[in-house]
Design a protein around this motif. Structure first.
Motif, mmCIF file in Angstrom:
data_model
loop_
_atom_site.group_PDB
_atom_site.id
_atom_site.type_symbol
_atom_site.label_atom_id
_atom_site.label_comp_id
_atom_site.label_asym_id
_atom_site.label_seq_id
_atom_site.Cartn_x
_atom_site.Cartn_y
_atom_site.Cartn_z
ATOM 1 N N ALA A 1 -0.036 -2.487 1.486
ATOM 2 C CA ALA A 1 -0.984 -1.500 0.964
ATOM 3 C C ALA A 1 -2.365 -2.102 0.707
ATOM 4 N N VAL A 2 -3.383 -1.427 1.191
ATOM 5 C CA VAL A 2 -4.754 -1.870 0.930
ATOM 6 C C VAL A 2 -5.040 -1.782 -0.563
ATOM 7 N N PHE A 3 -4.627 -0.679 -1.177
ATOM 8 C CA PHE A 3 -4.768 -0.498 -2.622
ATOM 9 C C PHE A 3 -3.374 -0.269 -3.203
ATOM 10 N N LEU A 4 -2.914 -1.197 -4.034
ATOM 11 C CA LEU A 4 -1.606 -1.097 -4.675
ATOM 12 C C LEU A 4 -1.826 -0.855 -6.158
ATOM 13 N N LEU A 5 -1.412 0.309 -6.634
ATOM 14 C CA LEU A 5 -1.603 0.676 -8.033
ATOM 15 C C LEU A 5 -0.240 0.928 -8.651
ATOM 16 N N LYS A 6 0.032 0.226 -9.755
ATOM 17 C CA LYS A 6 1.325 0.372 -10.416
ATOM 18 C C LYS A 6 1.140 0.937 -11.819
ATOM 19 N N GLY A 7 1.926 1.941 -12.143
ATOM 20 C CA GLY A 7 1.909 2.520 -13.469
ATOM 21 C C GLY A 7 3.228 2.267 -14.154
ATOM 22 N N SER A 8 3.273 2.480 -15.459
ATOM 23 C CA SER A 8 4.484 2.198 -16.221
ATOM 24 C C SER A 8 4.624 3.166 -17.372
ATOM 25 N N ASP A 9 5.876 3.395 -17.757
ATOM 26 C CA ASP A 9 6.146 4.189 -18.954
ATOM 27 C C ASP A 9 6.278 3.291 -20.176
ATOM 28 N N VAL B 1 -14.763 4.043 -2.120
ATOM 29 C CA VAL B 1 -14.917 3.390 -0.822
ATOM 30 C C VAL B 1 -16.028 4.083 -0.048
ATOM 31 N N THR B 2 -16.977 3.303 0.440
ATOM 32 C CA THR B 2 -18.093 3.847 1.210
ATOM 33 C C THR B 2 -18.259 3.066 2.511
ATOM 34 N N ASN B 3 -18.166 3.765 3.637
ATOM 35 C CA ASN B 3 -18.456 3.183 4.954
ATOM 36 C C ASN B 3 -17.819 1.810 5.118
ATOM 37 N N SER B 4 -16.527 1.732 4.883
ATOM 38 C CA SER B 4 -15.838 0.446 4.943
ATOM 39 C C SER B 4 -14.582 0.553 5.798
ATOM 40 N N LYS B 5 -14.201 -0.571 6.389
ATOM 41 C CA LYS B 5 -13.019 -0.637 7.237
ATOM 42 C C LYS B 5 -11.808 -1.034 6.399
ATOM 43 N N LEU B 6 -10.776 -0.203 6.466
ATOM 44 C CA LEU B 6 -9.532 -0.462 5.752
ATOM 45 C C LEU B 6 -8.441 -0.626 6.804
ATOM 46 N N ASN B 7 -8.137 -1.862 7.139
ATOM 47 C CA ASN B 7 -7.240 -2.150 8.253
ATOM 48 C C ASN B 7 -5.900 -2.681 7.743
#
Length: 704
Positions: free
Chosen positions: A458-466, A478-484
Motif C-alpha cells: 500500500a502506498v498509504f497504510l493507515l491503521k486505526g484501533s479501538d 496528493v497533487t500531480n504525483s506518481k503513485l506506483n
C-alpha cells in the motif's frame, strides 16, 4: 580537576598495566519499543517520554505501565533516560554489550586514553607512539528532561567556553577549534559511549569534520555516544563533513531541547553521515513497525527546527531520520498559533484543506530535508535492509524537498496528534513495502506534491484501533504525483491495527505477557454500529494534546484529496476502507483519473500467528506443521471488496475527474459533478441531482 598525561615519542614501546574496575553503563532507549498506556505519549508509539524508564544501577525495573523494561535481556547501566510519566520500555531486543565499558574511577571521574590521537579502550597492553590518559569529570548531568548521563567527550562546550575538565582534547587531530567553531578536525574513537563534540546552550560551527566511531552508543534518547550531541537552545551548523559510526544505538547527530521558546536549531549541509550499526547484536523486530535494525542515524527529541541541504545519510537499519519524545506545545502557544481556534466546535477543520492545515500548525519539531539522498543499507552493503526514511510523531513535521529516499520499509511514518510528513518538488521514495504509514494520528497531513512514491504494498497504510490509541484520523493530500504500486496494487488501505502487542484490544491479555509469545491473529468481524452515519464526511470528536492541557476537535474520519492526478500521474490502483468499527474514508478526486477498486473491504492475514518479536533467523520457523509468520506479516493482508458495515466510503468526483471501475465496489455515498464521469455501471439505493448538475448516489454498488 586533575589530568594525568603520559607522552612518549613514536616508536617507543611502553606497557600500560591498568587494574580495571569495570563499570557497565549505556542503557539504550529504543523508542519504537512497546508503547505507553493510552494516557501517555510514548515515543514513536504514541508519546512524550524520552525512551521511557531505563534500568537504573540495579538492573531491569519495570516501567510504570507494568510492561517489561527491555525486550531482549538486561542492558548495561548508564543512568539512562528517566521517563516523566512514560511507560515506555527499552529496545527491539538482543543484549547490549558488557565487554567494552568505559573505565570509570571510584571518585566519579572517568579516564580516556588516546594512542597517537585515536581514542582507545583502556586495557593492559603494549602501545606504540604518543599515549595520553586524561582523567575527566564523570558527573552525571541531565541536559534533556530528566535523563542523567555521563558525556565522555573529545570536546565539551557550554555557554561559550570549552569545559576543560570534560574534554579529552588529545582525541582532536589536526585542524583548528575554539569555543565557537571547529574546522578540519579528525576524531577516531574505538570505545562505546564516547562522544565527539557535545554542545550545551551554544552557537557553534563545525566544518570539514571527519569522524569514525566504533562501539555502541549507550542511550540514544539522551545523546550518549553520538558523534555530535546538541542540547538546549543551541544553534549549530555542520558542513562539508563526513561522519561514520559502527555500533548499536550510535547516532551521528543528536539534538534535544526542553525549552519551547528556545529549540535546538541544526543545519547540516554538503555532508555524508553513515550509521553502520551492527556492532554487537542481531536485534529482534521493533514491534508495531515490524522492523529490524539497531541504529537511528539522526535523532532529535523535545523542541527543534532543523535544515538539511545536500546531505547523504545512510543507516544500517531501523531509521534514517528519527524523531522521538517530541514535546507537546503549550496551551498558550497553541492559542497564539490559531490551532485551537481552528479546531473549536464552531468552525472545525471541515472547511479547511490539508494544505491549509499544514500552514496553520505549530510544530514542536521540524526537519526540512532538501536536495538530499537518504537510504537504508542493503544486506550486501552490511545493513539490515529494513527501516524508515523518517518518523513524525506528535507535533512534528518532516519535509522532503527534492530528496530521494531508497531501500526503506516505510518512506515515512506519522503518529499521534497532528504529526505530518510532506514530499515535494520532485522527491522520490523507493520502498520495499509501504509509502507512508499512519497510526494513532488526529488530523495530521500526508502531503505529496509533484513527487513519486514507488512501493510494493500500500502506498498509504493507515491503521486505526479501538484500544488505547483511538481512531486514526489522518488527512492525505496528493497533487500531480506518481503513485506506483508494483506489488498488490493498493493505493490506500485503511485497516484495523494488527500489532500483536499494543494499541488494540483484538488480542486481549496475550499481547501483554512474555516477549516472544506467539499471538494468534483473529481477523475481526464487524458488528453493525447503528449510531454510525455512513454518509457523514465530518464526524467530530475531541482529543487531548498530551501534556499541553488543551483539547481540540478533530474529524474522526480519514479524508484524502487527489488533485491534478491525470495523464502521466493518473492513478492506477485500489482504495479500501477495511475498518470494522465506525470510521469513514472520504475521497476527493479533482481533475484526476483513477482506475481501480474504490470500496469498503475486508482484510485477512495470510498467516494465523505473528510473533511479537522475532529474530531474522526465525523467519522460517515452523512447529507442529504450523508455519509461523514473521515481522513482515504486520500490515500484510489480502483485502477484498465487501458490503459496507461500519466502514463507509464517501467519494467525490469533481472538476472533470474520471473513475474507471476495475471490479465490484461498495460505496456508501458517491457524488459525481456535472463534468465528471464513471466508466462502469452504478446501482444505488437512491439518487438525487443538485442545481449545479452534480448527482449524489447513496448505497452504491459499482461494477465494471
Amino acid at each position: 580537576m586533575r589530568k594525568k598525561n603520559f607522552r612518549k615519542t613514536v616508536g617507543f614501546m611502553i606497557r600500560v598495566l591498568l587494574m580495571l574496575s569495570m563499570c557497565f553503563f549505556g542503557a539504550n532507549a529504543f523508542g519504537q519499543g512497546p508503547a505507553a498506556s493510552s494516557g501517555g505519549s510514548a515515543p514513536e508509539m504514541g508519546g512524550t517520554a524520552p525512551g521511557g524508564p531505563m534500568p537504573n544501577m540495579g538492573g531491569n525495573t519495570p516501567p510504570q505501565g507494568g510492561m517489561p523494561s527491555g525486550t531482549g535481556g538486561r542492558m548495561p547501566e548508564m543512568g539512562g533516560a528517566s521517563s516523566p510519566g512514560g511507560g515506555m520500555s527499552g529496545g527491539p531486543g538482543g543484549s547490549m554489550p558488557q565487554k567494552q565499558s568505559q573505565q570509570t574511577a571510584d571518585d566519579g571521574k572517568f579516564k580516556v586514553m588516546t594512542v597517537n590521537g585515536v581514542e582507545t579502550p583502556i586495557a593492559a597492553g603494549t602501545y606504540k607512539g604518543t599515549v595520553v590518559i586524561d582523567e575527566l569529570d564523570g558527573t552525571q548531568k541531565a541536559y534533556f528532561q530528566s535523563a542523567k548521563n555521563v558525556y565522555q567527550s573529545a570536546l565539551f562546550i557550554e555557554n561559550n567556553a570549552i569545559v576543560k575538565e570534560k574534554s579529552a582534547t588529545s582525541a582532536l587531530m589536526g585542524g583548528t577549534y575554539d569555543a565557537h567553531s571547529l574546522s578540519g578536525v579528525s576524531i577516531t574513537a574505538k570505545s562505546p559511549y564516547f562522544n565527539g563534540v557535545t554542545l550545551v546552550d551554544q552557537d557553534y560551527s563545525i566544518s570539514k569534520l571527519t569522524a569514525d566511531f566504533t562501539g555502541d552508543g549507550g542511550n540514544d534518547m539522551a545523546g550518549t555516544g553520538a558523534v555530535v550531541s546538541i542540547f538546549k537552545g543551541s544553534h549549530v551548523t555542520i558542513s562539508n563533513s563526513k561522519i561514520t559510526t559502527h555500533g548499536t544505538a550510535r547516532a551521528n547527530v543528536f539534538g534535544g531541547s526542553d525549552d519551547i521558546n528556545n529549540p535546538v536549531h541544526v543545519t547540516i549541509k554538503d555532508s555524508t553521515l553513515i550509521a553502520n550499526g551492527h556492532n554487537t547484536v542481531e536485534p529482534t523486530a521493533v514491534w508495531m513497525l515490524g522492523l529490524f535494525g539497531d541504529v537511528r542515524d539522526l535523532q532529535f527529541v523535545g523542541y527543534f527546527d532543523n535544515l538539511y541541504d545536500n546531505i547523504t545519510v545512510k543507516s544500517a537499519g531501523w531509521a534514517v531520520i528519527s524523531v522521538d519524545g517530541v514535546s507537546a506545545p503549550t496551551k498558550d502557544v497553541l492559542k497564539k498559533s490559531g490551532l485551537l481556534a481552528a479546531y473549536d466546535g464552531k468552525t472545525g477543520y471541515g472547511e479547511r484543506t490539508p494544505v491549509d492545515m499544514l500552514k496553520l500548525y505549530y510544530w514542536s519539531g521540524k526537519n526540512d530535508v532538501k536536495n538530499s539522498d537518504l537510504s537504508i543499507l542493503s544486506i550486501k552493503d552490511g545493513g539490515w535492509d529494513d527501516g524508515y526514511g523518517a518518523y513524525s510523531i506528535g507535533a512534528n513535521l518532516n519535509i522532503f524537498d527534492h530528496t530521494k529516499i531508497s531501500n526503506v520499509t516505510y518512506g515515512g511514518i506519522i503518529a499521534n496528534e497532528y504529526a505530518s510528513v510532506s514530499y515535494i518538488n520532485g522527491s522520490v521514495v523507493n520502498s520495499n513495502r509501504f509509502g507512508v504509514y499512519s497510526h494513532s494520528n488526529k488530523g495530521g497531513v500526508i502531503n505529496v506534491a509533484n513527487s513519486t512514491l514507488n512501493t510494493k504494498e500500500a502506498v498509504f497504510l493507515l491503521k486505526g484501533s479501538d484500544g488505547g490509541f483511538g481512531p486514526n484520523a489522518s488527512m492525505v493530500n496528493v497533487t500531480n504525483s506518481k503513485l506506483n504500486n508494483t506489488g498488490n496494487g493498493v493505493v490506500l488501505l485503511f485497516m484495523d491495527n494488527d500489532d500483536p502487542g499494543r494499541g488494540s484490544n483484538l488480542y486481549g491479555e496475550d499481547g501483554k505477557t512474555v516477549i516472544d509469545q506467539k499471538i494468534d491473529i483473529v481477523d475481526k468481524t464487524a458488528v453493525k454500529d447503528e449510531t454510525h452515519d455512513l454518509t457523514r464526511e465530518y464526524d467530530y470528536g475531541t482529543c487531548q494534546f498530551m501534556g499541553a492541557d488543551a483539547t481540540y476537535m478533530f474529524n474522526k474520519n480519514v479524508v484524502a484529496d487527489f488533485t491534478d492526478c491525470n495523464g502521466d500521474t493518473a492513478i492506477k490502483g485500489d482504495f479500501y476502507n477495511a475498518r470494522t468499527t465506525g470510521q469513514n474514508l472520504v475521497l476527493h478526486f479533482k481533475k484526476s483519473q483513477v482506475d481501480g477498486i474504490i470500496s469498503s473491504g475486508t482484510t485477512r492475514h495470510n498467516v494465523n500467528i505473528i510473533l511479537k518479536s522475532m529474530k531474522k533467523t526465525d523467519a522460517d520457523y515452523e512447529k507442529s506443521g504450523v508455519r509461523y509468520g514473521n515481522r513482515n506479516n504486520l500490515g500484510d493482508v489480502a483485502t477484498t471488496p465487501s458490503e459496507t458495515v461500519n466502514n463507509g466510503v464517501i467519494v467525490y468526483l469533481e472538476n472533470g475527474s474520471t473513475w474507471t471501475v476495475k471490479d465490484t465496489s461498495y460505496i456508501s455515498k458517491l457524488v459525481v459533478s456535472k463534468d465528471s464521469t464513471v466508466e462502469g455501471k452504478i446501482k444505488a439505493d437512491r439518487t438525487s441531482t443538485s442545481e449545479d448538475g452534480s448527482v449524489t448516489y447513496i448505497g452504491v454498488v459499482a461494477e465494471k
